[in-house]
Motif scaffolding. Structure first.
Motif, PDB file in Angstrom:
ATOM      1  N   PHE A  22     -21.195 -11.842  25.683  1.00 31.35           N
ATOM      2  CA  PHE A  22     -21.064 -10.241  24.931  1.00 31.35           C
ATOM      3  C   PHE A  22     -22.254 -10.521  24.489  1.00 31.35           C
ATOM      4  O   PHE A  22     -22.498 -11.407  24.166  1.00 31.35           O
ATOM      5  N   ALA A  23     -22.783  -9.024  24.811  1.00 35.32           N
ATOM      6  CA  ALA A  23     -23.607  -9.032  23.545  1.00 35.32           C
ATOM      7  C   ALA A  23     -23.411  -7.632  22.860  1.00 35.32           C
ATOM      8  O   ALA A  23     -22.950  -7.214  22.890  1.00 35.32           O
ATOM      9  N   PHE A  24     -23.578  -8.561  21.215  1.00 34.71           N
ATOM     10  CA  PHE A  24     -23.159  -7.698  19.884  1.00 34.71           C
ATOM     11  C   PHE A  24     -24.749  -7.161  19.326  1.00 34.71           C
ATOM     12  O   PHE A  24     -25.288  -7.774  18.816  1.00 34.71           O
ATOM     13  N   VAL A  25     -25.174  -5.739  19.522  1.00 29.32           N
ATOM     14  CA  VAL A  25     -26.233  -5.185  18.889  1.00 29.32           C
ATOM     15  C   VAL A  25     -26.376  -4.334  17.672  1.00 29.32           C
ATOM     16  O   VAL A  25     -24.771  -3.993  17.505  1.00 29.32           O
ATOM     17  N   GLU A  43     -34.913   7.479  18.573  1.00 24.95           N
ATOM     18  CA  GLU A  43     -35.264   6.997  17.468  1.00 24.95           C
ATOM     19  C   GLU A  43     -34.079   5.165  17.586  1.00 24.95           C
ATOM     20  O   GLU A  43     -34.283   4.599  18.103  1.00 24.95           O
ATOM     21  N   VAL A  44     -32.847   5.637  17.421  1.00 25.43           N
ATOM     22  CA  VAL A  44     -31.879   4.477  17.056  1.00 25.43           C
ATOM     23  C   VAL A  44     -31.131   4.109  18.651  1.00 25.43           C
ATOM     24  O   VAL A  44     -31.235   2.999  18.420  1.00 25.43           O
ATOM     25  N   LEU A  45     -31.431   4.865  19.999  1.00 26.73           N
ATOM     26  CA  LEU A  45     -31.176   4.320  21.082  1.00 26.73           C
ATOM     27  C   LEU A  45     -32.071   3.433  20.997  1.00 26.73           C
ATOM     28  O   LEU A  45     -31.753   2.975  22.219  1.00 26.73           O
ATOM     29  N   ALA A  46     -33.730   3.876  21.822  1.00 31.25           N
ATOM     30  CA  ALA A  46     -34.005   3.375  21.642  1.00 31.25           C
ATOM     31  C   ALA A  46     -34.003   1.903  21.051  1.00 31.25           C
ATOM     32  O   ALA A  46     -34.902   1.007  21.778  1.00 31.25           O
ATOM     33  N   LYS A  47     -34.108   2.104  19.574  1.00 29.82           N
ATOM     34  CA  LYS A  47     -33.940   0.503  19.677  1.00 29.82           C
ATOM     35  C   LYS A  47     -33.210  -0.285  19.884  1.00 29.82           C
ATOM     36  O   LYS A  47     -33.159  -1.836  19.849  1.00 29.82           O
ATOM     37  N   ILE A  48     -31.854   0.091  20.096  1.00 31.14           N
ATOM     38  CA  ILE A  48     -30.642  -0.612  21.341  1.00 31.14           C
ATOM     39  C   ILE A  48     -31.133  -0.647  22.833  1.00 31.14           C
ATOM     40  O   ILE A  48     -31.178  -2.108  23.052  1.00 31.14           O
ATOM     41  N   ASP A  49     -31.831   0.312  23.359  1.00 25.56           N
ATOM     42  CA  ASP A  49     -32.573   0.033  24.884  1.00 25.56           C
ATOM     43  C   ASP A  49     -33.041  -1.363  24.072  1.00 25.56           C
ATOM     44  O   ASP A  49     -33.189  -2.670  25.082  1.00 25.56           O
ATOM     45  N   ALA A  50     -34.460  -0.946  23.333  1.00 31.40           N
ATOM     46  CA  ALA A  50     -35.731  -2.682  23.389  1.00 31.40           C
ATOM     47  C   ALA A  50     -34.481  -3.693  22.474  1.00 31.40           C
ATOM     48  O   ALA A  50     -34.819  -5.134  23.555  1.00 31.40           O
ATOM     49  N   GLN A  51     -33.521  -3.614  22.312  1.00 30.67           N
ATOM     50  CA  GLN A  51     -33.044  -4.695  21.897  1.00 30.67           C
ATOM     51  C   GLN A  51     -32.135  -5.752  23.156  1.00 30.67           C
ATOM     52  O   GLN A  51     -32.038  -6.533  23.591  1.00 30.67           O
ATOM     53  N   LEU A  52     -31.749  -4.683  23.804  1.00 28.31           N
ATOM     54  CA  LEU A  52     -30.639  -4.783  25.551  1.00 28.31           C
ATOM     55  C   LEU A  52     -31.712  -5.752  26.004  1.00 28.31           C
ATOM     56  O   LEU A  52     -31.352  -6.375  26.747  1.00 28.31           O
ATOM     57  N   GLN A  53     -32.839  -5.024  26.158  1.00 30.66           N
ATOM     58  CA  GLN A  53     -33.876  -4.982  27.630  1.00 30.66           C
ATOM     59  C   GLN A  53     -34.459  -6.437  26.990  1.00 30.66           C
ATOM     60  O   GLN A  53     -34.792  -7.256  27.951  1.00 30.66           O
ATOM     61  N   ALA A  54     -34.316  -6.701  26.077  1.00 22.00           N
ATOM     62  CA  ALA A  54     -35.470  -8.266  25.341  1.00 22.00           C
ATOM     63  C   ALA A  54     -34.456  -8.675  26.068  1.00 22.00           C
ATOM     64  O   ALA A  54     -35.537 -10.556  26.358  1.00 22.00           O
ATOM     65  N   GLN A  55     -32.968  -8.441  26.051  1.00 19.77           N
ATOM     66  CA  GLN A  55     -32.083 -10.272  26.919  1.00 19.77           C
ATOM     67  C   GLN A  55     -31.975  -9.870  28.075  1.00 19.77           C
ATOM     68  O   GLN A  55     -31.314 -10.168  28.790  1.00 19.77           O
ATOM     69  N   GLY A  56     -32.709  -8.769  28.947  1.00 20.20           N
ATOM     70  CA  GLY A  56     -32.095  -8.362  30.086  1.00 20.20           C
ATOM     71  C   GLY A  56     -30.665  -7.618  31.079  1.00 20.20           C
ATOM     72  O   GLY A  56     -30.877  -7.646  31.588  1.00 20.20           O
TER      73      GLY A  56
END
Length: 116
Positions: A22-25, A43-56
């Motif tokens: 699991f990935a915990f943001v 903005e918040v959802l874009a930050k979540i996208d960025a965190q997740l996408q950085a790990q594929g």
């Protein structure tokens, strides 16, 4: 046993931790405190996208979300942004509560867990 991986870590917290499949943001907040709720939510959802996408990791893999809103008055506006962001057929479990957030003008915070 898989090792625990921590990303974007400082003395207080990690922005993302991968453990046991699991990935915990961590809770993400907007940069523009005091902005309208749709902007803060985006903005918040874009930050979540960025965190997740950085790990594929994609949004489709999110299995759980916790949402904190400063007022129930923001519920409908937040949901409008949320529902456009969540991929059709991939809605995670979700809790949404009213909370006093840590800085004045912050009206939304979101943390997610994704399967990897």
């Amino acid at each position: 046993m898989n090792p625990i991986q921590r990303f974007n870590t400082n003395a207080r917290m990690s922005q993302l931790v991968i453990a046991n499949g699991f990935a915990f943001v961590s809770g993400q907040v907007p940069d523009n405190a005091g902005a309208p709720i749709p902007q803060q939510a985006s903005e918040v959802l874009a930050k979540i996208d960025a965190q997740l996408q950085a790990q594929g990791i994609s949004r489709e893999q999110i299995v759980s979300a916790n949402v904190w809103l400063s007022s129930p008055e923001h519920f409908a506006a937040f949901n409008a942004v949320w529902e456009a962001w969540v991929p059709a057929g991939h809605a995670p479990t979700r809790a949404c509560v009213q909370a006093l957030l840590m800085l004045p003008g912050l009206d939304v915070e979101v943390a997610v867990v994704a399967a990897i």
